[in-house]
Design an enzyme around this catalytic site. Sequence first.
Site, PDB file in Angstrom:
ATOM      1  N   ARG A  54       0.810  -1.225   0.000  1.00 53.46           N
ATOM      2  CA  ARG A  54       0.000   0.000   0.000  1.00 53.46           C
ATOM      3  C   ARG A  54       0.846   1.280   0.000  1.00 53.46           C
ATOM      4  O   ARG A  54       0.643   2.179  -0.816  1.00 53.46           O
ATOM      5  CB  ARG A  54      -0.911   0.031   1.250  1.00 53.46           C
ATOM      6  CG  ARG A  54      -2.157  -0.779   1.155  1.00 53.46           C
ATOM      7  CD  ARG A  54      -2.536  -1.311   2.521  1.00 53.46           C
ATOM      8  NE  ARG A  54      -1.602  -2.387   2.823  1.00 53.46           N
ATOM      9  CZ  ARG A  54      -1.833  -3.649   2.494  1.00 53.46           C
ATOM     10  NH1 ARG A  54      -2.972  -3.989   1.979  1.00 53.46           N
ATOM     11  NH2 ARG A  54      -0.927  -4.582   2.704  1.00 53.46           N
ATOM     12  N   THR A  55       1.781   1.365   0.949  1.00 53.71           N
ATOM     13  CA  THR A  55       2.512   2.630   1.134  1.00 53.71           C
ATOM     14  C   THR A  55       3.396   2.926  -0.073  1.00 53.71           C
ATOM     15  O   THR A  55       3.394   4.046  -0.597  1.00 53.71           O
ATOM     16  CB  THR A  55       3.355   2.557   2.420  1.00 53.71           C
ATOM     17  OG1 THR A  55       2.527   2.074   3.484  1.00 53.71           O
ATOM     18  CG2 THR A  55       3.928   3.901   2.792  1.00 53.71           C
ATOM     19  N   LYS A  82      25.619  -5.141  -0.680  1.00 54.10           N
ATOM     20  CA  LYS A  82      27.098  -5.177  -0.715  1.00 54.10           C
ATOM     21  C   LYS A  82      27.680  -4.394   0.461  1.00 54.10           C
ATOM     22  O   LYS A  82      28.888  -4.167   0.529  1.00 54.10           O
ATOM     23  CB  LYS A  82      27.613  -4.561  -2.017  1.00 54.10           C
ATOM     24  CG  LYS A  82      27.138  -5.278  -3.273  1.00 54.10           C
ATOM     25  CD  LYS A  82      27.615  -4.516  -4.511  1.00 54.10           C
ATOM     26  CE  LYS A  82      26.790  -4.887  -5.722  1.00 54.10           C
ATOM     27  NZ  LYS A  82      26.940  -3.913  -6.815  1.00 54.10           N
ATOM     28  N   ARG A 104      10.982   3.958   4.070  1.00 56.26           N
ATOM     29  CA  ARG A 104      10.541   2.921   5.015  1.00 56.26           C
ATOM     30  C   ARG A 104      11.779   2.141   5.419  1.00 56.26           C
ATOM     31  O   ARG A 104      12.547   1.687   4.551  1.00 56.26           O
ATOM     32  CB  ARG A 104       9.515   1.990   4.378  1.00 56.26           C
ATOM     33  CG  ARG A 104       9.267   0.770   5.279  1.00 56.26           C
ATOM     34  CD  ARG A 104       8.058   0.004   4.912  1.00 56.26           C
ATOM     35  NE  ARG A 104       6.853   0.760   5.207  1.00 56.26           N
ATOM     36  CZ  ARG A 104       5.632   0.235   5.169  1.00 56.26           C
ATOM     37  NH1 ARG A 104       5.462  -1.031   4.866  1.00 56.26           N
ATOM     38  NH2 ARG A 104       4.573   0.969   5.450  1.00 56.26           N
ATOM     39  N   HIS A 134       4.366   5.855  11.694  1.00 56.96           N
ATOM     40  CA  HIS A 134       3.930   5.742  10.297  1.00 56.96           C
ATOM     41  C   HIS A 134       2.943   6.900  10.075  1.00 56.96           C
ATOM     42  O   HIS A 134       1.734   6.711  10.015  1.00 56.96           O
ATOM     43  CB  HIS A 134       3.256   4.386  10.098  1.00 56.96           C
ATOM     44  CG  HIS A 134       3.027   3.975   8.680  1.00 56.96           C
ATOM     45  ND1 HIS A 134       3.237   4.815   7.605  1.00 56.96           N
ATOM     46  CD2 HIS A 134       2.576   2.804   8.160  1.00 56.96           C
ATOM     47  CE1 HIS A 134       2.948   4.155   6.486  1.00 56.96           C
ATOM     48  NE2 HIS A 134       2.541   2.943   6.796  1.00 56.96           N
TER      49      HIS A 134
HETATM   50  N1   CP Z   1      -0.456  -0.089   5.962  1.00 51.38           N
HETATM   51  C1   CP Z   1       0.762  -0.326   5.407  1.00 51.38           C
HETATM   52  O1   CP Z   1       1.747   0.315   5.749  1.00 51.38           O
HETATM   53  O2   CP Z   1       0.747  -1.304   4.462  1.00 51.38           O
HETATM   54  P1   CP Z   1       2.028  -1.737   3.599  1.00 51.38           P
HETATM   55  O3   CP Z   1       2.992  -2.406   4.543  1.00 51.38           O
HETATM   56  O4   CP Z   1       1.502  -2.678   2.545  1.00 51.38           O
HETATM   57  O5   CP Z   1       2.632  -0.500   3.021  1.00 51.38           O
END
Ligand code: CP
Length: 315
Positions: A54-55, A82, A104, A134
């Site tokens: 999603r993100t 590496k 992320r 998040h």
């Molecule tokens: N909600 C969320 O962060 O989903 P993903 O891990 O798929 O990005």
Amino acid sequence: MRHLLSTADLDKAEAIELLNLGSEMAAVNKRDVKKLPALSGRTVANLFFEDSTRTRISFEIAAKRLSADVVNFSAKGSSVSKGESLKDTVLTLEAMGVEAIVIRHWSSGAAKTIADSDWSKSVVVNAGDGTHEHPTQALLDALTIRDTILGSSSTGDLAGLRVLIVGDVLHSRVARSNAHLLRTLGAKVAFCGPATLLPSSIADLVDETYLNFDEALAGNFDVVMMLRIQQERMNSSFLPNETEYSNLYGLTMDRFNSLRSSTVIMHPGPMNRGLEIASDVADSKQSVITNQVANGVAMRMAVLYRLMAQEGVGK
Ligand code: CP
């Protein structure tokens, strides 16, 4: 606002301004031509050191809908394998003209490390750092709650609403970011989960805590937000077994049927259907899980627009 690292950094006015911008972007996303010229000629890099559906995809769509050029970097298959450092990875991307980094990372604080460094000039957006935060997930959740309960024309806060967040709170960056943001917006927030997944340091973030899910569900909440059990972050035994967890903390059909028909059901995804949420509940009319995903694109457009078009780039 130069970066978006934590919802704790947003005051109420800034949060409402972002949600209102998110609503405007949601309207753009309903048009036949879902494109704005705002970031034409600008470059955004999505740096993903952890898996995501999603993100990652919604940030890519969001940047493209604002006409930015987008680079998708996944640690798997890159020179990180590496031994290349985070600093050298960022320096390499910036040497190629990247101006915004959506990151992320498995390490809590990774986004802040880049934002605070003297070796990066980029705008930084935290797309999930370890078990810490998040923030764009919380913003899209708040937009979804506001749209669903108060209506899509609402431009105000969430005062008076009651939100219950249930499950693996300990490992959830979504729970932390939501607790900060929803309370800033005036909602009352409660956590529910087994004691092993709800330590007192986390309980301090919210207005109420429950160890018993049925007792919590009797509390007349407007929103029940289920969290994923994050087995990948569990290095010791937090749960007796999945069946017992589901019996005690799963949103089963029986528990769902005990709720008001207006109770909104949420889950940030990805879901463990049949563990923390029954499949029929996830697919019910009261579930807004796909609305959350749709609002993810709009809210991430709003964040990129705010940081890159309204704030400008360059330290
Ligand atoms: N909600 C969320 O962060 O989903 P993903 O891990 O798929 O990005």
